[in-house]
Design a protein around this motif. Structure first.
Motif, short mmCIF file in Angstrom:
data_model
loop_
_atom_site.label_atom_id
_atom_site.label_comp_id
_atom_site.label_asym_id
_atom_site.label_seq_id
_atom_site.Cartn_x
_atom_site.Cartn_y
_atom_site.Cartn_z
N ASP A 177 -37.14 53.58 30.49
CA ASP A 177 -36.54 52.50 29.71
C ASP A 177 -35.44 53.02 28.79
N ARG A 180 -32.40 54.07 30.87
CA ARG A 180 -31.55 52.94 31.28
C ARG A 180 -30.61 52.52 30.15
N ASP A 205 -28.79 52.63 38.72
CA ASP A 205 -29.40 51.83 39.79
C ASP A 205 -30.65 52.51 40.35
N ILE A 207 -32.88 54.12 38.87
CA ILE A 207 -34.08 53.99 38.03
C ILE A 207 -34.34 52.53 37.65
N GLY A 208 -33.77 51.62 38.43
CA GLY A 208 -34.12 50.22 38.22
C GLY A 208 -33.02 49.34 37.68
#
Length: 216
Positions: A177, A180, A205, A207-208
């Motif tokens: 988190d 990001r 991208d 890592i989510g």
């Protein structure tokens, strides 16, 4: 005759003024001349230092070309000891760090980068040194130490690069988190079309994608 009398009166006035203030004027002139001479001497010293540092830097570059890391490190230590006040010392530190890294001398690379961080006079060199040092610490799994190196104020032009490196360390710590957020900040601070922007986006991208608050 009137001219001569007037001249004598002027001379008498000057002599009287000189008796009162001549000593003060003399000292003012002496101080001014001394200051000018000191400034000239200082400029000569600076120019001499720069010329000598330039010659030593050329020798350092030859050692780099020969891939002689030991000689590079010796020349850099000499440069930093004798010419620490010149830009060449910072340049030598960065060059020596790269030579040490290429020679798998990570401790030597860390030492040179830390020198630039501690003694450098130009923020550009110091910030790049921090980013590179944090990268080495990342490779050594010294994550907290790497983040500490990157802490503090950053000049705007390097904000994206610093955030990108922070993101890398946070990913290694599995703090996705936070990573990001760091990557998104790096993208926001990187010039549109910049060479690193696409790579940062790929990492984000992977890592989510964008953090929740950015997506909102």
């Amino acid at each position: 005759m009137a001219f001569n009398l007037e001249e004598q009166e002027q001379l008498a006035t000057i002599n009287d003024w000189w008796r009162k203030y001549g000593s003060l004027v003399t000292w003012v002139v002496i101080i001014a001349l001394a200051g000018y001479a000191g400034w000239g001497g200082w400029k000569y010293y600076q120019n001499s230092q720069a010329a000598q540092a330039s010659q030593l830097y050329e020798e350092l570059q030859k050692a780099v070309g020969a891939k002689d890391n030991a000689k590079v490190q010796r020349a850099t230590a000499d440069m930093q000891q004798k010419f620490s006040g010149t830009a060449y010392a910072e340049m030598a530190g960065m060059t020596a760090a790269k030579a040490a890294f290429d020679a798998n001398d990570l401790n030597g690379a860390k030492t040179q980068l830390q020198w630039v961080i501690d003694h450098g006079q130009q923020e550009e060199y110091k910030t790049i040194a921090k980013i590179r040092l944090a990268g080495i610490l990342l490779d050594q799994n010294a994550y907290d130490e790497g983040l500490k190196v990157l802490s503090g104020d950053v000049t705007p032009e390097f904000a994206g690069a610093v955030a990108d490196r922070k993101g890398d360390i946070l990913v290694a710590q599995n703090k996705l988190d936070e990573a990001r957020v760091a990557y998104q900040f790096a993208i926001d601070k990187t010039t549109q079309g910049g060479p690193g922007r696409q790579l940062i986006q790929i990492k984000l991208d992977a890592i989510g994608g964008a953090p929740a608050r950015a997506a909102a």
